[in-house]
Scaffold this motif. Sequence first.
Motif, mmCIF file in Angstrom:
data_model
loop_
_atom_site.group_PDB
_atom_site.id
_atom_site.type_symbol
_atom_site.label_atom_id
_atom_site.label_comp_id
_atom_site.label_asym_id
_atom_site.label_seq_id
_atom_site.Cartn_x
_atom_site.Cartn_y
_atom_site.Cartn_z
ATOM 1 N N UNK A 196 11.889 2.729 -7.642
ATOM 2 C CA UNK A 196 11.336 1.911 -6.569
ATOM 3 C C UNK A 196 12.346 0.870 -6.098
ATOM 4 N N UNK A 197 13.023 0.225 -7.026
ATOM 5 C CA UNK A 197 14.027 -0.776 -6.652
ATOM 6 C C UNK A 197 15.194 -0.127 -5.914
ATOM 7 N N UNK A 198 15.605 1.048 -6.373
ATOM 8 C CA UNK A 198 16.728 1.730 -5.730
ATOM 9 C C UNK A 198 16.373 2.112 -4.289
ATOM 10 N N UNK A 217 2.123 5.960 -9.090
ATOM 11 C CA UNK A 217 1.461 5.776 -7.797
ATOM 12 C C UNK A 217 1.756 4.396 -7.209
ATOM 13 N N UNK A 218 1.555 3.339 -8.004
ATOM 14 C CA UNK A 218 1.840 1.989 -7.515
ATOM 15 C C UNK A 218 3.332 1.814 -7.240
ATOM 16 N N UNK A 222 5.496 0.862 -3.656
ATOM 17 C CA UNK A 222 6.573 -0.131 -3.575
ATOM 18 C C UNK A 222 7.839 0.492 -2.998
ATOM 19 N N UNK A 223 8.085 1.765 -3.317
ATOM 20 C CA UNK A 223 9.308 2.437 -2.888
ATOM 21 C C UNK A 223 9.273 2.861 -1.431
ATOM 22 N N UNK A 224 8.081 2.922 -0.834
ATOM 23 C CA UNK A 224 7.957 3.391 0.544
ATOM 24 C C UNK A 224 8.444 2.355 1.547
ATOM 25 N N UNK A 238 -1.448 11.480 -14.525
ATOM 26 C CA UNK A 238 -2.869 11.186 -14.349
ATOM 27 C C UNK A 238 -3.196 11.133 -12.854
ATOM 28 N N UNK A 239 -4.421 11.526 -12.474
ATOM 29 C CA UNK A 239 -4.822 11.383 -11.077
ATOM 30 C C UNK A 239 -5.390 10.000 -10.762
ATOM 31 N N UNK A 240 -5.382 9.101 -11.742
ATOM 32 C CA UNK A 240 -6.011 7.797 -11.566
ATOM 33 C C UNK A 240 -4.983 6.675 -11.663
ATOM 34 N N UNK A 241 -5.192 5.638 -10.852
ATOM 35 C CA UNK A 241 -4.330 4.465 -10.881
ATOM 36 C C UNK A 241 -5.045 3.309 -10.201
ATOM 37 N N UNK A 242 -4.648 2.099 -10.535
ATOM 38 C CA UNK A 242 -5.153 0.908 -9.852
ATOM 39 C C UNK A 242 -4.052 0.419 -8.920
#
Length: 322
Positions: A196-198, A217-218, A222-224, A238-242
Amino acid sequence: MRCIEITAPGGPEVLKLASRAVPVPGPGEILIEIAYAGVNRPDALQRAGAYKAPPGASDLPGLECSGHVAALGPGVSGWSVGDPVCALLPGGGYADYATCPAAHALPIPVGTSLRDAACLPETCFTVWSNVVMRGGLSAGERFLVHGGSSGIGTTAIQIARALGARVWATAGSAEKCAACETLGATAINYRAADFAEILRAEGGANLILDMVGGSYIARNLKALADEGRMVFIAFLESPKAEINFAQVMLRRLTITGSTLRPQSDAAKAEIARQLRAQVWPMVEAGKLKVVQDSVFPLEEAAAAHARMESSAHIGKIVLRLS
């Protein structure tokens, strides 16, 4: 015919050699005498009991193959018995013969062996439909693919490069990163660096193809870049994330995804049409090369699955049937 049956949900050891009658092609279908069959993650999920075959499909694993047309069902045109062919299958590829809709079959690209051709359908259908048709990747954009050394990853890198995108790929070892670099990607060892940082330092990814999910996912968000797109094709973690959905609104992000197998015959036929027009010329021009890890005889399908699930492979694994 010989085939590999899933005797019960479980590990690779539940795959057993068996004998069944040769299937008969129905209306609009062809029968393929299989030379090689690709081994894919959905096969392992089906074996484990986590990915049921769709209604009407063979219960045998195997979603892609190469070989020769052995028979034509009623109403089929454009194919003749004996034609070399590779195809996306609804199931049944771990066998000497399998049927599929004729519109889901493609000619072998000029200069491509049957062994390499068996590696093309599942990955090319998946990558093209998600990266181009769904993700809208265009020349000059920044593209990130996770699992860069996998069959999907190696295909995605090359198609994105052929389209004129700048490509980054994550992988988990120096050897796998080197394989991604050879194909034209900037490799990121996710064990040693923060993707993400790169990507943020480069202005953010315009498109991310993700097969990991979970904690990625999170980090993907950030990387987008602003107005970036994220496409999911699997969830190895996993298909789940906050996540903070305010970022989706404020930065006008798009989150989408798809699975290939449940899509309609018509949808798959359209993908096949686009592959023949857009991707097969890439293969024939040498811009898209098959990266192959290993070949196992049909009776060693369990060992092929063990190899795939070890995640030690680089590129595609195939079964040899003839």
